[in-house]
Motif scaffolding. Sequence first.
Motif, short mmCIF file in Angstrom:
data_model
loop_
_atom_site.label_atom_id
_atom_site.label_comp_id
_atom_site.label_asym_id
_atom_site.label_seq_id
_atom_site.Cartn_x
_atom_site.Cartn_y
_atom_site.Cartn_z
N ASP A 35 -20.49 40.70 -37.90
CA ASP A 35 -21.77 40.96 -37.33
C ASP A 35 -22.71 40.08 -38.41
N SER A 36 -22.63 38.79 -38.42
CA SER A 36 -23.37 37.96 -39.41
C SER A 36 -24.11 37.25 -38.53
N LYS A 37 -25.20 36.89 -39.40
CA LYS A 37 -26.34 36.00 -38.75
C LYS A 37 -25.99 34.43 -38.43
N VAL A 38 -24.59 34.21 -39.22
CA VAL A 38 -24.28 32.60 -38.64
C VAL A 38 -22.82 32.90 -38.01
N ASP A 39 -22.47 34.04 -37.40
CA ASP A 39 -21.37 34.14 -36.60
C ASP A 39 -21.58 33.97 -35.27
N PRO A 40 -20.98 32.87 -34.51
CA PRO A 40 -21.28 32.55 -33.25
C PRO A 40 -21.17 33.70 -32.27
N TYR A 41 -20.27 34.49 -32.29
CA TYR A 41 -20.14 35.64 -31.44
C TYR A 41 -21.14 36.43 -31.61
N ALA A 42 -21.57 36.77 -32.90
CA ALA A 42 -22.96 37.87 -33.11
C ALA A 42 -23.88 37.13 -32.74
N ILE A 43 -24.25 35.92 -32.80
CA ILE A 43 -25.33 35.52 -32.29
C ILE A 43 -25.46 35.69 -30.81
N ALA A 44 -24.63 35.10 -30.12
CA ALA A 44 -24.47 35.38 -28.66
C ALA A 44 -24.70 36.87 -28.10
N ALA A 45 -24.19 37.74 -28.86
CA ALA A 45 -24.35 39.31 -28.64
C ALA A 45 -25.74 39.57 -28.84
N HIS A 46 -26.07 39.33 -30.03
CA HIS A 46 -27.89 39.61 -30.21
C HIS A 46 -28.65 39.10 -29.17
N TYR A 47 -28.36 37.73 -28.97
CA TYR A 47 -29.34 37.10 -28.17
C TYR A 47 -29.29 37.56 -26.62
N PHE A 48 -28.25 37.79 -26.13
CA PHE A 48 -27.91 38.62 -24.98
C PHE A 48 -28.77 39.79 -25.00
N ALA A 49 -28.58 40.59 -25.97
CA ALA A 49 -29.57 41.95 -26.03
C ALA A 49 -30.82 41.56 -25.90
N GLU A 50 -31.43 40.55 -26.82
CA GLU A 50 -32.86 40.35 -26.71
C GLU A 50 -33.68 39.72 -25.39
N GLU A 51 -32.58 38.89 -24.72
CA GLU A 51 -32.91 38.46 -23.44
C GLU A 51 -33.08 39.59 -22.47
N LEU A 52 -32.00 40.58 -22.70
CA LEU A 52 -32.23 41.88 -21.60
C LEU A 52 -33.66 42.52 -21.91
N GLU A 53 -33.67 42.80 -23.01
CA GLU A 53 -34.95 43.53 -23.63
C GLU A 53 -36.18 42.82 -23.13
N PRO A 211 -13.61 27.54 -36.27
CA PRO A 211 -14.78 26.90 -36.36
C PRO A 211 -15.53 27.22 -37.72
N LEU A 212 -16.21 26.10 -38.01
CA LEU A 212 -17.01 26.26 -39.27
C LEU A 212 -17.87 27.39 -39.78
N PRO A 213 -18.75 28.00 -38.42
CA PRO A 213 -19.37 29.32 -38.97
C PRO A 213 -18.60 30.48 -39.17
N VAL A 214 -17.46 30.18 -38.59
CA VAL A 214 -16.38 31.79 -38.50
C VAL A 214 -15.80 31.53 -39.76
N ILE A 215 -15.58 30.30 -40.48
CA ILE A 215 -14.90 30.39 -41.84
C ILE A 215 -15.94 30.88 -42.77
N PHE A 216 -17.02 30.70 -42.73
CA PHE A 216 -18.08 31.15 -43.78
C PHE A 216 -18.38 32.46 -43.51
N ALA A 217 -18.85 32.90 -42.28
CA ALA A 217 -19.19 34.28 -41.99
C ALA A 217 -17.85 35.53 -42.30
N ASN A 218 -16.83 34.83 -42.16
CA ASN A 218 -15.51 35.78 -42.61
C ASN A 218 -14.90 35.49 -43.70
N LYS A 219 -15.78 34.97 -44.80
CA LYS A 219 -15.08 34.97 -46.23
C LYS A 219 -14.04 33.89 -46.29
N TYR A 220 -13.66 33.03 -45.71
CA TYR A 220 -12.44 32.13 -45.72
C TYR A 220 -12.43 31.07 -47.10
#
Length: 328
Positions: A35-53, A211-220
């Motif tokens: 659940d990182s600000k640069v993780d693509p999965y997390a970004i999609a999840a949070h934006y979906f919640a924001e748009e629903l609200e 992918p690049l964002p997942v490399i960094f967000a997950n400390k690889y």
Amino acid sequence: MKLMNRKLIAAAVLASAATLSQAQTTIKLGWTTADSKVDPYAIAAHYFAEELEAAAPGEFNVQFYPNHQLGNDTAMLQAMQFGTMDAGVITGTQVGTLESAFQLNDLPFLYANNQQAHKVLDGEVGQTLLAKLDAKGIVGLGFPEAGFRHTINNERPIRTPEDFNGVKLRVQPSDLFIASFRAIGANPVPMAWSDVFTAVQQGTVDGLEIPLPVIFANKYPEVTDYLSLTSHTYNALALLMSKQTFNKLSPETQDLVQEAAKRAIDRQRETVASNNGEVLDQIKAAGMTVNEVDDVEAFRSKVANVYDEYRSKIGADILDKALEQVAE
């Protein structure tokens, strides 16, 4: 009299809260990564919640379950089919285990850039793919992205197909990924995402493709030395909802959910794309050695047979339409 007024006000507030609680639709939304600000999965999840609200203030109570708290992608897909989980941001490759047509996006070197992928996935081909999930008990809301997948490992930089020789590479549990990396010359090892970091750390595998964002967000960068920008596969994600959850909504609310998903995906793609340059700098600053590949065509020629092998599994019409669009 004042005491009576206070009691009436308090009762009204409680009644209003109870009504709101009853009216709210709870959405348990899961994904496998951080659940990182640069993780693509997390970004999609949070934006979906924001748009629903934004579309329906107070109507949805979106609860987040990152880091495979609800299981791996397979477990979450099954939970959505059973109606025990409401929504998920799922790796497109794993959706392919449920519906083989989704393997289209895993074909190596299919898309030259993000724009080609968006053109295919937001058009007729993408709608055909999403519609196929209906019979599986899942509603497909669209395709966020994690960007292109690249190769990280502890053996050597990957500049030519020959550099893959003997490299034990974790790949997603997908026959297509296994076939693709065998064709290139690597030693692919299918493995669930939750096990990968420890496997790399302990040397069970030499590296993985990611992918690049997942490399960094997950400390690889902490456990791998080399990043090679192979751009071998466009990493389409899937924003999905349980059909059972979706069918409980009114037709008007269903439309609202689908429109919110589209807006969230548009925002997510823009954010992921804009983050990539910064993320690459951070990966370099963390100590990884980064290189480009010398000749993409040398890699593409190695995997030509994979397209022939998976043509019927994906669907000839779907594959031909996608190839036609990327060639335009």
